[in-house]
Design an enzyme around this catalytic site. Structure first.
Site, PDB file in Angstrom:
ATOM      1  N   CYS A 135       0.847  -1.187   0.000  1.00  0.00           N
ATOM      2  CA  CYS A 135       0.000   0.000   0.000  1.00  0.00           C
ATOM      3  C   CYS A 135       0.888   1.244   0.000  1.00  0.00           C
ATOM      4  O   CYS A 135       1.758   1.403   0.860  1.00  0.00           O
ATOM      5  CB  CYS A 135      -0.896  -0.008   1.229  1.00  0.00           C
ATOM      6  SG  CYS A 135      -1.672   1.574   1.599  1.00  0.00           S
ATOM      7  N   GLU A 136       0.691   2.120  -0.968  1.00  0.00           N
ATOM      8  CA  GLU A 136       1.557   3.285  -1.075  1.00  0.00           C
ATOM      9  C   GLU A 136       1.243   4.347  -0.020  1.00  0.00           C
ATOM     10  O   GLU A 136       2.001   5.278   0.159  1.00  0.00           O
ATOM     11  CB  GLU A 136       1.434   3.913  -2.456  1.00  0.00           C
ATOM     12  CG  GLU A 136       0.092   4.525  -2.778  1.00  0.00           C
ATOM     13  CD  GLU A 136       0.048   5.114  -4.173  1.00  0.00           C
ATOM     14  OE1 GLU A 136      -0.676   6.096  -4.369  1.00  0.00           O
ATOM     15  OE2 GLU A 136       0.730   4.598  -5.075  1.00  0.00           O
ATOM     16  N   HIS A 137       0.143   4.183   0.705  1.00  0.00           N
ATOM     17  CA  HIS A 137      -0.207   5.163   1.728  1.00  0.00           C
ATOM     18  C   HIS A 137       0.472   4.881   3.066  1.00  0.00           C
ATOM     19  O   HIS A 137       0.778   5.804   3.817  1.00  0.00           O
ATOM     20  CB  HIS A 137      -1.725   5.201   1.929  1.00  0.00           C
ATOM     21  CG  HIS A 137      -2.474   5.599   0.704  1.00  0.00           C
ATOM     22  ND1 HIS A 137      -3.731   5.115   0.389  1.00  0.00           N
ATOM     23  CD2 HIS A 137      -2.130   6.419  -0.323  1.00  0.00           C
ATOM     24  CE1 HIS A 137      -4.136   5.637  -0.753  1.00  0.00           C
ATOM     25  NE2 HIS A 137      -3.179   6.418  -1.210  1.00  0.00           N
ATOM     26  N   HIS A 138       0.703   3.587   3.372  1.00  0.00           N
ATOM     27  CA  HIS A 138       1.294   3.227   4.660  1.00  0.00           C
ATOM     28  C   HIS A 138       2.513   2.320   4.521  1.00  0.00           C
ATOM     29  O   HIS A 138       3.139   1.978   5.523  1.00  0.00           O
ATOM     30  CB  HIS A 138       0.251   2.530   5.543  1.00  0.00           C
ATOM     31  CG  HIS A 138      -0.967   3.354   5.813  1.00  0.00           C
ATOM     32  ND1 HIS A 138      -2.126   3.225   5.067  1.00  0.00           N
ATOM     33  CD2 HIS A 138      -1.203   4.329   6.723  1.00  0.00           C
ATOM     34  CE1 HIS A 138      -3.025   4.084   5.516  1.00  0.00           C
ATOM     35  NE2 HIS A 138      -2.501   4.765   6.516  1.00  0.00           N
ATOM     36  N   GLN A 191      -5.193  -0.560  -4.687  1.00  0.00           N
ATOM     37  CA  GLN A 191      -5.826  -1.693  -5.360  1.00  0.00           C
ATOM     38  C   GLN A 191      -6.613  -1.247  -6.590  1.00  0.00           C
ATOM     39  O   GLN A 191      -6.658  -1.956  -7.604  1.00  0.00           O
ATOM     40  CB  GLN A 191      -6.742  -2.423  -4.381  1.00  0.00           C
ATOM     41  CG  GLN A 191      -7.360  -3.694  -4.957  1.00  0.00           C
ATOM     42  CD  GLN A 191      -8.162  -4.456  -3.928  1.00  0.00           C
ATOM     43  OE1 GLN A 191      -7.857  -4.444  -2.740  1.00  0.00           O
ATOM     44  NE2 GLN A 191      -9.216  -5.116  -4.360  1.00  0.00           N
ATOM     45  N   HIS A 220      -6.131  -5.726   3.301  1.00  0.00           N
ATOM     46  CA  HIS A 220      -5.146  -4.662   3.465  1.00  0.00           C
ATOM     47  C   HIS A 220      -4.703  -4.584   4.918  1.00  0.00           C
ATOM     48  O   HIS A 220      -5.525  -4.367   5.814  1.00  0.00           O
ATOM     49  CB  HIS A 220      -5.745  -3.316   3.037  1.00  0.00           C
ATOM     50  CG  HIS A 220      -6.029  -3.235   1.568  1.00  0.00           C
ATOM     51  ND1 HIS A 220      -5.345  -2.384   0.730  1.00  0.00           N
ATOM     52  CD2 HIS A 220      -6.911  -3.909   0.781  1.00  0.00           C
ATOM     53  CE1 HIS A 220      -5.800  -2.535  -0.511  1.00  0.00           C
ATOM     54  NE2 HIS A 220      -6.750  -3.445  -0.493  1.00  0.00           N
ATOM     55  N   CYS A 251      -3.088  -2.297   6.310  1.00  0.00           N
ATOM     56  CA  CYS A 251      -3.270  -0.952   6.858  1.00  0.00           C
ATOM     57  C   CYS A 251      -4.662  -0.803   7.464  1.00  0.00           C
ATOM     58  O   CYS A 251      -4.887   0.103   8.291  1.00  0.00           O
ATOM     59  CB  CYS A 251      -3.035   0.108   5.782  1.00  0.00           C
ATOM     60  SG  CYS A 251      -4.056  -0.095   4.311  1.00  0.00           S
TER      61      CYS A 251
END
Length: 281
Positions: free
Chosen positions: A171-174, A212, A240, A242
């Site tokens: 996940c590119e956010h976390h 995703q 996920h 996250c």
């Protein structure tokens, strides 16, 4: 008494009784950004131009899914900034990159309160650097090398499905994993792709920093560009970390995304057949 507020309260009460005044709402009404105000009209500025440019959809860079072709002329697919430098680097440059990542990881561990000189963490920064380079190896994959010569002329016009392809991504956010299964289908237009290449295509895009929704669309658009089929459908189901291990911590949750192109989007019966074969109806 000379309280100046008393007459005001009395008059307000009389107006309310006579029905000439309605009480103000307790919660202030928020004005929509698309509603022009007197100040905006007096300044002569267009409220559409001013307010819409403040929204994230207008201020962020346009998506490569819209502006650029799915596959570049050199075979790279949606390369991020620095992807070409990474794929063209020499062994010496690759080693230097790994050491820079390890140094950064060491700083992170120290800032988290750990002792990087203790036995268990002595080589952890280097191991983590190598692991991250592997987790993101999709940036170095050239789609021509992935597909190779696995496109074949074949007079077949019925649906082809490869389901339950395991995917692991970050996940590119976390920067934590999400993983699950991808289901890929297409209806050929006199050209078919080697079945294992569908799994390799999903692997190439999954081994990057992703969301995703974008991963689903990238697989579908790349397959459509390679084969020019009558239609492409991709469904991904993933958990996920996250969301599972932090934040709301809903361990049983999963996310399903889909991308339908061509006849899968235009023809309901074709889409329903695909979903039925997946057991989703």
């Amino acid at each position: 008494m000379s309280d100046s507020t008393t007459p005001h309260k009395t008059n307000t009460r009389k107006d309310e009784i006579n029905g000439s005044h309605s009480p103000k709402s307790v919660v202030p009404i928020k004005r929509s950004k698309l509603v022009p105000t007197s100040s905006s009209s007096s300044s002569g500025a267009s409220f559409l131009t001013r307010d819409l440019t403040d929204t994230p959809l207008q201020t962020r860079a346009a998506s490569p899914l819209i502006l650029n072709p799915p596959i570049d002329s050199d075979g790279l697919s949606w390369p991020s900034q620095g992807a070409r430098q990474r794929i063209e680097q020499t062994p010496e440059e690759a080693k230097a990159r790994e050491l820079r990542i390890a140094d950064a990881v060491k700083v992170i561990l120290e800032e988290l309160g750990e002792d990087t000189s203790r036995e268990g963490l002595l080589e952890t920064p280097e191991r983590y650097a190598r692991a991250m380079l592997y987790f993101t190896k999709g940036y170095e994959d050239n789609i021509r090398d992935v597909i190779k010569r696995a496109v074949f002329e074949e007079d077949h016009d019925e649906m082809v499905i490869v389901r339950d392809i395991e995917i692991y991504s970050l996940c590119e956010h976390h920067l934590v994993p999400f993983f699950g299964k991808a289901h890929i289908a297409y209806i050929p237009n006199k050209r078919v792709l080697g079945l294992s290449k569908l799994a390799r295509l999903a692997e190439m895009y999954a081994r990057r920093f992703q969301v995703q929704e974008r991963l689903t669309k990238q697989i579908a658009m790349a397959l459509s560009e390679i084969l020019k089929p009558r239609g492409v459908a991709v469904v991904i189901e993933a958990a996920h970390m996250c969301m599972v291990s932090r934040g709301v911590q809903k361990t049983g949750s999963s996310t399903t995304t889909s991308c339908m192109l061509g006849c899968f989007r235009d023809q309901q019966k074709t889409r329903e057949e695909f979903l039925t074969l997946l057991g989703r109806k």
